[in-house]
Design an enzyme around this catalytic site. Sequence first.
Site, PDB file in Angstrom:
ATOM      1  N   ASN A 212      77.249  49.270  52.970  1.00 45.43           N
ATOM      2  CA  ASN A 212      78.051  49.976  51.970  1.00 45.43           C
ATOM      3  C   ASN A 212      77.273  49.980  50.654  1.00 45.43           C
ATOM      4  OD1 ASN A 212      79.944  50.950  50.206  1.00 45.43           O
ATOM      5  ND2 ASN A 212      81.313  49.161  50.344  1.00 45.43           N
ATOM      6  N   TRP A 213      76.758  51.152  50.310  1.00 42.43           N
ATOM      7  CA  TRP A 213      75.909  51.248  49.107  1.00 42.43           C
ATOM      8  C   TRP A 213      76.708  51.515  47.838  1.00 42.43           C
ATOM      9  CZ3 TRP A 213      71.490  54.647  51.659  1.00 42.43           C
ATOM     10  CH2 TRP A 213      70.776  53.835  52.538  1.00 42.43           C
TER      11      TRP A 213
ATOM     12  N   HIS B  77      88.832  50.167  51.210  1.00 39.93           N
ATOM     13  CA  HIS B  77      87.969  49.108  50.688  1.00 39.93           C
ATOM     14  C   HIS B  77      88.670  48.421  49.514  1.00 39.93           C
ATOM     15  CE1 HIS B  77      84.621  47.037  48.782  1.00 39.93           C
ATOM     16  NE2 HIS B  77      84.021  47.101  49.946  1.00 39.93           N
TER      17      HIS B  77
ATOM     18  N   GLU C 288      87.607  41.671  55.146  1.00 45.02           N
ATOM     19  CA  GLU C 288      86.809  41.372  53.962  1.00 45.02           C
ATOM     20  C   GLU C 288      87.681  40.634  52.951  1.00 45.02           C
ATOM     21  OE1 GLU C 288      83.232  44.174  53.635  1.00 45.02           O
ATOM     22  OE2 GLU C 288      84.858  45.089  52.526  1.00 45.02           O
TER      23      GLU C 288
ATOM     24  N   GLY D   7      81.022  40.454  47.261  1.00 45.19           N
ATOM     25  CA  GLY D   7      80.129  40.492  46.106  1.00 45.19           C
ATOM     26  C   GLY D   7      80.125  39.233  45.252  1.00 45.19           C
TER      27      GLY D   7
ATOM     28  N   SER E 279      79.626  38.900  51.284  1.00 45.48           N
ATOM     29  CA  SER E 279      78.468  38.090  50.881  1.00 45.48           C
ATOM     30  C   SER E 279      77.577  37.651  52.034  1.00 45.48           C
ATOM     31  CB  SER E 279      78.931  36.874  50.074  1.00 45.48           C
ATOM     32  OG  SER E 279      79.559  37.302  48.878  1.00 45.48           O
TER      33      SER E 279
ATOM     34  N   GLY F  72      77.443  44.690  51.725  1.00 45.22           N
ATOM     35  CA  GLY F  72      77.335  45.410  50.466  1.00 45.22           C
ATOM     36  C   GLY F  72      76.014  45.088  49.787  1.00 45.22           C
ATOM     37  N   GLY F  73      76.027  44.144  48.878  1.00 46.46           N
ATOM     38  CA  GLY F  73      74.872  43.827  48.043  1.00 46.46           C
ATOM     39  C   GLY F  73      73.556  43.694  48.797  1.00 46.46           C
TER      40      GLY F  73
HETATM   41  C1  PEP Z   1      81.464  45.172  50.728  1.00 43.92           C
HETATM   42  O1  PEP Z   1      81.406  45.755  49.639  1.00 43.92           O
HETATM   43  O2  PEP Z   1      82.100  45.666  51.664  1.00 43.92           O
HETATM   44  C2  PEP Z   1      80.775  43.887  50.873  1.00 43.92           C
HETATM   45  C3  PEP Z   1      80.934  43.200  51.970  1.00 43.92           C
HETATM   46  O3  PEP Z   1      79.999  43.518  49.813  1.00 43.92           O
HETATM   47  P1  PEP Z   1      79.067  42.190  49.731  1.00 43.92           P
HETATM   48  O4  PEP Z   1      78.266  42.129  50.994  1.00 43.92           O
HETATM   49  O5  PEP Z   1      78.225  42.425  48.516  1.00 43.92           O
HETATM   50  O6  PEP Z   1      79.988  41.030  49.608  1.00 43.92           O
END
Ligand code: PEP
Length: 251
Positions: free
Chosen positions: A8-9, A94, A166, A172, A213, A234-235
């Site tokens: 997920n950008w 999300h 999530e 994040g 994360s 995400g990140g």
């Molecule tokens: C997300 O935004 O769905 C996510 C899992 O972000 P991160 O990996 O940065 O926690």
Amino acid sequence: MKKLLLANWKMELTESSTLDLVFQLKKSMKKISKVEVAIAPSFIYLKEIKNLLGRSKIQLSSQNVAPADKGKYTGEVSAAMLKELGCKYAIVGHSERRIKLNETDELVNRKINQCLEAELTPVLCVGETFEQKQQGQTDSVLVKQLQVALDKVSNLPESEIVIAYEPIWAVGTGQFLKAEELFAFQRTIKRTVSSLYTEKFYDEKVRFLYGGSINSIIAKDYWVCDYIDGILVGGASLDPMEFYNIALEAE
Ligand code: PEP
């Protein structure tokens, strides 16, 4: 069904950095065969990315979808438009949209219906806040989110869906749930989905993802778990080497 690795950008990249990332992943992900890899860039780059990907096995996802099929919805992008652009998946619900844009479970339900009507696979995100976790409400939050989001969806139980657990406090933040801690929550999700539809539907058509994360150091723990069907990143997905290494841990 293969396990799924979905990037997920968000709204993190401009055009040149998006295309650079796609270019690098197109090369590196050729070596990945055990998991399905998908990327969710900004809407506005989908077409260009589809062309750039060519015959690559990397799949496309949107980060959102409109709650209606067409009409007077200024600024929205419909499921049919996304399908036509070559998307296979659409992220819905999300936590950033739920929190920052007040997206409700009812709206998420409409979006899931739209996805399935257009033969897009929805990636339904669910999860609790830190306060809800502290108060021991995780199970009840997940049950309510699922009961409303998956209420009387017209193309279920025939179609496939993805459910991404999530925890909001893990997205994040650098904090995460360990793979073994996810078992109880996967059970809650399986039980709830099975009671809305059937256990057969869950076993055959639902993939359970974890997101929050994840990085390449811990990814293997999740890949080896038989009750986890994939990871939403995400990140760490913004770094091509790191994202490739997360995929590599599944090989
Ligand atoms: C997300 O935004 O769905 C996510 C899992 O972000 P991160 O990996 O940065 O926690």
